[in-house]
Write an enzyme that holds these catalytic residues in place. Structure first.
Site, short mmCIF file in Angstrom:
data_model
loop_
_atom_site.label_atom_id
_atom_site.label_comp_id
_atom_site.label_asym_id
_atom_site.label_seq_id
_atom_site.Cartn_x
_atom_site.Cartn_y
_atom_site.Cartn_z
N ASN A 88 -11.65 -1.08 11.68
CA ASN A 88 -11.53 0.17 10.96
C ASN A 88 -10.30 0.99 11.71
OD1 ASN A 88 -12.45 2.88 9.56
ND2 ASN A 88 -12.53 3.34 11.68
N SER A 141 -6.55 -0.54 2.70
CA SER A 141 -6.16 0.79 1.90
C SER A 141 -5.66 0.32 0.44
CB SER A 141 -4.98 1.42 2.82
OG SER A 141 -4.38 2.29 1.94
N TYR A 154 2.95 1.65 7.14
CA TYR A 154 1.60 1.61 6.56
C TYR A 154 1.32 0.54 5.59
CZ TYR A 154 -2.96 3.65 5.71
OH TYR A 154 -4.23 3.61 5.27
N ALA A 155 1.89 0.75 4.55
CA ALA A 155 1.62 -0.05 3.31
C ALA A 155 1.71 -1.61 3.76
CB ALA A 155 2.49 0.18 2.07
N ALA A 156 2.74 -2.10 4.48
CA ALA A 156 2.84 -3.39 4.88
C ALA A 156 1.77 -3.75 5.90
CB ALA A 156 4.28 -3.58 5.66
N SER A 157 1.37 -2.81 6.71
CA SER A 157 0.30 -3.44 7.50
C SER A 157 -0.87 -3.68 6.74
CB SER A 157 0.19 -2.38 8.67
OG SER A 157 -0.47 -1.04 8.25
N LYS A 158 -1.16 -2.76 5.98
CA LYS A 158 -2.38 -2.89 5.13
C LYS A 158 -2.48 -3.83 4.29
CE LYS A 158 -4.71 0.58 6.98
NZ LYS A 158 -5.95 0.45 7.77
N ILE A 187 -10.04 9.48 1.14
CA ILE A 187 -11.44 9.73 1.67
C ILE A 187 -11.35 10.81 2.40
CG2 ILE A 187 -13.41 8.69 2.92
CD1 ILE A 187 -12.78 7.00 0.30
#
Ligand code: NAD
Length: 276
Positions: A88, A141, A154-158, A187
């Site tokens: 997480n 995500s 962030y988007a690439a890691s997720k 969230i």
């Protein structure tokens, strides 16, 4: 008590989704180890122990494979072998258009959000294979499938986490191990609550459910995926987002958002008005 007799390890459990998930797993009967880079994670373990669960905490940085091995050993010494791993922990520290994104910031997001999960899986998969039972749940995500403006790292890691999830399933489904990803929408954590009001309002208007998700709503899906009931769900990517990733860009949806950003409405149809 679906998880009685099982032991879980949740990363990033000092606060937010990780802390709520750890509590749900403990309520379901699991022994719960919690890990975080922040020492406040000890508080999460204490709370669970006060509520009657067997719990332990370790403070380490998931992006460092050596620290991961040491931290995992510490938790295992206290609680025994780990059956359920919840990856997480994650960061957003890099909000900038592509052209201005610093490569060190990009690399930190990849090394925590993606490589961190990889190190945790590597440290725990061996014993899961030996015991022929394991559950790995990766918190990805909605950005993994939809991208995210000004958050390429962030988007690439997720999105990378989804590739990792599917590959763990391909390699280890026959060992009694499942690996699934959860794709949270917006969230209600401390950080989200601190968003500027106008941005929060606009975001809410684009969520068909017209509300933020609750941290526990992620925890409950984690508990289900960790249970025997979910043994045949493997390699999946499951959104928990109030419908956020659906097509809210259609003309009909946009009209609805402009007319009723707040939510409740009355629909008139052939059979008369109906409050929804
Ligand atoms: P949060 O920032 O409240 O919690 C993340 C936790 O991870 C923190 O306690 C932090 O200290 C820990 N952490 C960060 N770097 C670490 C490291 N290197 N090693 C160990 N621990 C580390 O965030 P949250 O909102 O609870 O998010 C939890 C997860 O859910 C993240 O992976 C996030 O990307 C994902 N997510 C959250 C939302 C949301 O709306 N809150 C939406 C989509 C995805």
């Amino acid at each position: 008590m679906r998880l009685k007799g099982k032991t879980a390890l949740v990363t990033g459990a000092a606060r937010g989704i990780g802390r709520a998930t750890a509590r749900v797993l403990a309520r379901e009967g699991a022994h719960v180890g919690v890990a975080d880079i922040l020492p406040e994670v000890e508080k999460t373990a204490k709370e669970m122990a006060n509520a009657g669960a067997k719990a332990a905490a370790a403070v380490f940085d998931i992006s460092d494979p050596l620290k991961v091995r040491e931290g995992v050993a510490e938790i295992q010494e206290a609680l025994g072998p780990i059956d359920i791993l919840v990856n997480n922990a994650g960061i957003v520290n890099n909000i900038a258009p592509l052209k201005l994104m610093r490569s060190e910031a990009w690399e930190r997001e990849i090394s925590v959000n993606l490589s961190g999960a990889f190190h945790m899986i590597q440290a725990l998969i061996g014993p899961m294979v030996e015991r022929r039972w394991g559950r790995i749940i990766n918190i990805s995500s909605g950005a993994a499938t939809g991208g995210l403006h000004r958050q390429a790292g962030y988007a690439a890691s997720k999105a990378g986490l989804l590739g990792l999830t599917m590959t763990v399933t391909l390699e280890h489904a026959r060992d009694g191990i499942t690996c699934n990803a959860i794709l949270p929408g917006l969230i209600e954590t401390e950080l989200v609550r601190e968003m500027p009001e106008e941005i929060l309002k606009a975001s809410l208007a684009a969520i068909p459910s017209r509300r933020l998700g609750k941290t526990e709503e992620i925890g409950r899906l984690v508990a289900f995926l960790a249970s025997d009931e979910a043994a045949y769900i493997n390699g999946a990517a499951i959104p928990v987002d109030g419908g956020m990733t659906l097509n809210t860009g259609s003309l009909g949806s946009r009209k609805e958002i402009l007319e009723r950003p707040g939510g409740r409405r009355t629909v008139t149809c052939d059979h008369g008005p109906q409050g929804l």
